[in-house]
Design an enzyme around this catalytic site. Structure first.
Site, PDB file in Angstrom:
ATOM      1  N   CYS B 177     -96.751 -35.723 -54.951  1.00  6.41           N
ATOM      2  CA  CYS B 177     -97.844 -35.519 -55.741  1.00  6.41           C
ATOM      3  C   CYS B 177     -98.361 -36.822 -55.281  1.00  6.41           C
ATOM      4  CB  CYS B 177     -97.415 -35.908 -57.658  1.00  6.41           C
ATOM      5  SG  CYS B 177     -96.549 -35.735 -58.496  1.00  6.41           S
ATOM      6  N   HIS B 317    -104.193 -42.328 -62.317  1.00  7.00           N
ATOM      7  CA  HIS B 317    -102.959 -41.181 -61.991  1.00  7.00           C
ATOM      8  C   HIS B 317    -103.048 -40.207 -63.427  1.00  7.00           C
ATOM      9  CE1 HIS B 317    -100.437 -38.744 -60.005  1.00  7.00           C
ATOM     10  NE2 HIS B 317     -98.700 -39.381 -60.523  1.00  7.00           N
ATOM     11  N   GLU B 328     -98.855 -47.698 -65.630  1.00  8.05           N
ATOM     12  CA  GLU B 328     -99.904 -47.211 -64.407  1.00  8.05           C
ATOM     13  C   GLU B 328    -101.321 -48.788 -65.341  1.00  8.05           C
ATOM     14  OE1 GLU B 328    -102.282 -43.963 -64.031  1.00  8.05           O
ATOM     15  OE2 GLU B 328    -103.573 -44.560 -62.274  1.00  8.05           O
ATOM     16  N   LYS B 351    -106.367 -34.773 -65.936  1.00 15.30           N
ATOM     17  CA  LYS B 351    -105.415 -34.119 -65.788  1.00 15.30           C
ATOM     18  C   LYS B 351    -104.996 -33.387 -66.875  1.00 15.30           C
ATOM     19  CE  LYS B 351    -102.156 -36.240 -61.944  1.00 15.30           C
ATOM     20  NZ  LYS B 351    -102.801 -37.325 -61.459  1.00 15.30           N
ATOM     21  N   HIS B 356    -101.611 -31.142 -63.861  1.00 16.54           N
ATOM     22  CA  HIS B 356    -100.731 -31.951 -62.740  1.00 16.54           C
ATOM     23  C   HIS B 356    -101.034 -30.651 -61.133  1.00 16.54           C
ATOM     24  CE1 HIS B 356     -99.142 -34.997 -59.870  1.00 16.54           C
ATOM     25  NE2 HIS B 356     -98.678 -34.919 -61.037  1.00 16.54           N
ATOM     26  N   PHE B 415     -93.534 -38.764 -57.180  1.00 16.27           N
ATOM     27  CA  PHE B 415     -91.507 -39.015 -56.831  1.00 16.27           C
ATOM     28  C   PHE B 415     -91.541 -39.513 -56.103  1.00 16.27           C
ATOM     29  CE2 PHE B 415     -91.604 -34.960 -60.144  1.00 16.27           C
ATOM     30  CZ  PHE B 415     -90.464 -35.308 -61.066  1.00 16.27           C
TER      31      PHE B 415
END
Lengths: 417, 431
Positions: B177, B317, B328, B351, B356, B415
């Protein structure tokens, strides 16, 4: 890119068809002994693609011991080999990432075909294979209701799996990147690693590549693209008039790079140049004579003849190739050649091209037969991808004193930072 | 010699909002989102547990793009979206074709899609002990004709380079990502180091297929929540339940300021810093203390030579997963703790508007960050009604925010514990 400040190769490691470790690779290279053997797969068979450079099962089992069981579920075999290769390289460099206070960078490259493989799905697919082909509804039920599909497939298929697992095993909390696409990926990883060292953002760069094409769809695609032979050939003979095409292999290789000024060894192998181009003809080649040229060939005589015409522009005493030892590697082609070049420079020995009998070009000094001692100081490597992307690396063995006492003064604060 | 300045001069985006960045920007400022009901095409009874996604709507394809070769050639969806986005970025930049000849192409694309469909074709019907190679080859040719088999992860970059005549380095990034953000960050570094003068960087992805969405569901990453309908993507909200996938692509043109000015281009914004890090914590979960995310942001700020207090905005993110949004937030609070500057920051997460985009996510998010710097307008974090405990930043909930944005960060995490952060500055010719 021309490297302005010297970068040294401080450690090397590999897990390849030739065996576990750099010594096994180097011994195979000196003996001119190919590790390519019959293609073995539980899920497909072929009369046209019959050979492959397999990593031996006992080597794989040995590598598995280094990766915790709870991490192995995320790992295709090549990632496990990559972890081992990194450990070897760190050991050779005398580094302990969890204990020293150096700043690390991790740059990975995985092969291009890292998607969920036919092998990964095979059992489930066969189970759901009906009279009219795959019963997709049955498959979906099995996957979603019974959780038959390995949920980690999606993670195994991510090309940054190598990055994640190597960082976890070594506790690398550092800058990083993950690339792919064979030679181009290796080059990009080495370029970023070198730039990070030269900018003093990091003190140690770990560059690792890993991959395997041992998959029906991947091999089928490579055969269709003409990268590997589909005529039943079992020998990989680049630069030979009787070459009959390439053979794929698998494995992993790792390098530890340091700023030369930070090392105190008597002799160092320095990475002195990196260049690349989408076309081989426009690739910037060494403008000074080199003692040894390592080059990957296609084993397709017409293409190798064209390649050798380009190589003729390099003034060299010896031409060799590591590819027949392992097969064509998707994740670490350039890294393996860099390891071979290091050992050749360190041992002052030219390895032969395994299996070469009738060179396609009489004017080039191809190394044949037995390995031979030679005075080697400068080495060049030319690699090509199947899409034409080409890279050239230059290495030089230097005495520590030629690196300059003044530069060594920078090393102390760096090491303490 | 001072470092080269790197500016953004062209942008192209394909998202559920449409096929250009302008429609994305305007609709997002209005607080719209493009998350709709979705099921894999193989499941016709509506039983697939993941019910919503932000799919690209081909009905929005403008007439001038209907003849684009991406729709005719055998390609996966992700490559089509990426190619169109790259073409749009090139067009948006005002460059002539010959001016792109020495450009680098840096591209991130995720895992190939729809492998089950490929395998359905490739698997021999009669094979039980193992697939028959000859049959496999024949079937593979069929798959090839349908354009899937050879769509390995390096396909898109090569298509773009060939189509636009880019002869510079072609680099494929594959970092989940964070991929597109890594591609943009690498392109920025290459230009600043003087290796190239111009680059096209970004990514494309589509995970809207049975096998990838099935795996994301089994991993517990994708939300199957029914309660909120198509408003189920809720970054930083106490009722967030997982990611909602989108699809699309985004590319930007980066070049040296000198080159941009010489050809009369007007930059959108300037990229001044890039940082990356690894959590080394878990493959599927971020470090709960947000150490890796904080490291990436600090590295980016250090690279840019700016202090945390100078930052006005963060494009987060913000995946709407319980773990990401909490860590975050914690990381932001740690990095911007001096003088409690985190209380002054505007934090926006996109998102919940376009889903996403996985490997591509960092590209449109970078564009929105650049546009925030250009226009002093920040897109809202939609569907955020009840900030979770500990999620106590200014998240621009529900409505776009107008405030001066001189300096902004764009975060992308992936990831495997990979984190990236890019620093963007409002463009000024003279600093």
């Amino acid at each position: 890119m021309r490297l302005d400040n010297s970068i040294s190769i401080a450690g090397t490691g590999c897990v390849l068809p030739s065996g576990l470790g750099v010594d096994a690779l180097w011994q195979a290279a000196r003996d001119g002994r190919s590790a390519i053997g019959p293609l073995r797969s539980a899920h497909f068979h072929s009369r046209r693609v019959v050979a492959f450079g397999h990593v031996a099962d006992e080597v794989h089992q040995q590598c598995r011991k280094e990766v915790a069981a709870n991490l192995q579920r995320y790992c295709p075999p090549s990632v496990i080999w990559g972890v081992n290769a990194v450990r070897q390289a760190l050991d050779e460099a005398g580094l302990e990432p969890r204990k020293d206070r150096l700043r690390y960078g991790l740059y990975c490259c995985q092969g291009g075909y890292t998607h969920p493989s036919l092998d990964s799905y095979a059992e489930l697919l066969h189970e759901c294979n009906g009279n009219n082909g795959l019963d997709i509804c049955r498959l979906a039920r099995r996957v979603l209701q019974e959780r038959a599909l390995d949920p980690f497939l999606v993670l195994k298929s991510l090309s940054n799996g190598l990055l994640g697992i190597v960082s976890l095993v070594n506790k690398f909390e550092c800058e990083c990147n993950a690339y792919m696409q064979g030679v181009a990926g290796n080059l990009a990883a080495l370029q970023e690693a070198s730039a990070a060292l030269q900018s003093y953002r990091i003190d140690v760069a770990v560059v690792v590549g890993a991959g395997s094409e041992l998959d029906g769809l991947a091999l089928s695609a490579l055969a269709q693209a003409g990268v590997i032979s589909s005529n039943g050939s079992s020998a990989f003979r680049p630069f030979d008039r009787e070459g009959s095409g390439g053979i794929a292999g698998e494995g992993a290789a790792a390098l530890v790079l340091r700023r030369s000024e930070d090392l105190w060894g008597a002799q160092q192998v320095c990475l002195t140049g990196l260049s690349a181009h989408a076309e081989l003809g426009k690739l910037r080649l060494p403008n000074k004579p080199v003692d040894l040229l390592l080059c990957g060939g296609t084993a397709i005589p017409k293409q190798d003849r064209q390649l050798s015409e380009t190589l003729a522009a390099i003034q060299t005493s010896h031409v060799s190739s590591g590819q027949p030892l392992t097969g064509i590697l998707s994740g670490a082609p350039s890294l393996v050649d860099l390891i071979l070049a290091c050992r050749a420079l360190q041992d002052q020995c030219v390895p032969p091209i395994a299996g070469l009998r009738q060179p396609i070009n009489e004017d080039l000094p191809f190394a044949m037969g037995a390995s031979r001692p030679a005075r080697l100081q400068r080495c060049a490597i030319v690699n090509r991808d199947d899409n034409g992307f080409s890279a050239c690396y230059q290495l030089e063995q230097r005495e520590a004193r030629t690196l300059g006492a003044d530069t060594a003064q920078f090393s102390q604060p760096t090491l303490q930072s | 010699m001072s470092a080269r300045r790197v500016v953004i001069t062209g942008m192209g985006a394909v998202t559920g909002f449409g096929f250009d960045w302008q429609s994305m920007w305007m609709q997002m400022l209005d607080g719209a989102h493009c998350i709709r009901p979705w099921q894999p095409e193989e499941i016709t009874d509506g039983s697939f547990p993941v019910r919503y996604a932000a799919a690209v709507d081909m009905g929005l394809l403008p007439a001038y793009l209907q003849e684009h070769p991406a729709w005719r050639l055998p390609l996966e969806k992700r490559s089509r979206y990426g190619w169109v986005a790259a073409t749009q970025a090139f067009s948006d930049s005002g460059l002539q074709a010959e001016q792109l000849r020495d450009a680098a192409v840096l591209c991130a694309s995720g895992a190939p899609q729809h492998m089950l469909a490929d395998m359905q074709l490739a698997l021999a019907d009669e094979a039980h002990a193992g697939a028959d190679w000859r049959h496999l080859m024949q079937r593979a040719a069929e798959v090839q004709a349908q354009g899937s088999l050879r769509q390995s992860n390096d396909r898109l970059a090569q298509v773009i380079a060939d189509d636009l005549g880019c002869e510079g380095p072609v680099i494929n990034i594959s970092s989940a990502c964070a991929g597109a953000a890594q591609a943009i960050g690498n392109a920025f570094q290459m230009i600043r180091r003087g290796e190239v003068e111009i680059a096209l960087a970004g990514g494309a992805d589509s995970v809207l297929n049975l096998d990838t969405m099935g795996a994301l569901y089994l991993l517990g990453a994708a939300s199957s929540e029914q309660r909120w309908g198509k408003d189920l993507c809720r970054p930083f909200d106490r009722d967030r339940s997982g990611l909602v996938a989108g699809e699309g692509g985004g590319f930007i043109v980066l070049e040296t300021l000198e080159r941009a000015l010489a050809r009369g281009a007007k930059p959108y914004a300037e990229i001044i810093g890039f940082g990356s890090s690894l959590d080394a914590y878990k493959v599927t979960a971020p470090d709960p203390q947000g150490r890796g995310a904080a490291f990436a942001m600090q590295a980016a700020l250090r690279d840019a030579g700016v202090e945390p207090e100078q930052v006005d905005m963060i494009n987060a993110h913000g995946t709407s997963t319980p773990l990401n949004d909490a860590t975050e937030t914690l990381a932001i609070k740690n990095v911007f703790s001096r003088g409690d500057h985190y209380q002054q920051l505007a934090v926006s997460a996109n998102k919940s508007q376009f889903g996403h985009l996985i490997a591509a996510a960092g590209a449109p998010e970078m564009m929105l960050t650049a546009l925030a710097c250009r226009d002093d307008r920040i897109t809202p974090t939609v569907n955020l009604h009840h900030p979770d405990n500990g999620c106590d930043l200014q998240y621009c909930a529900q409505q776009a925010v107008s405030r001066r944005v001189d300096l902004a960060l764009s975060n992308s995490f992936g990831f495997g514990g990979l984190n990236t952060s890019l620093v963007v500055r409002k463009y000024r010719e003279v600093l």
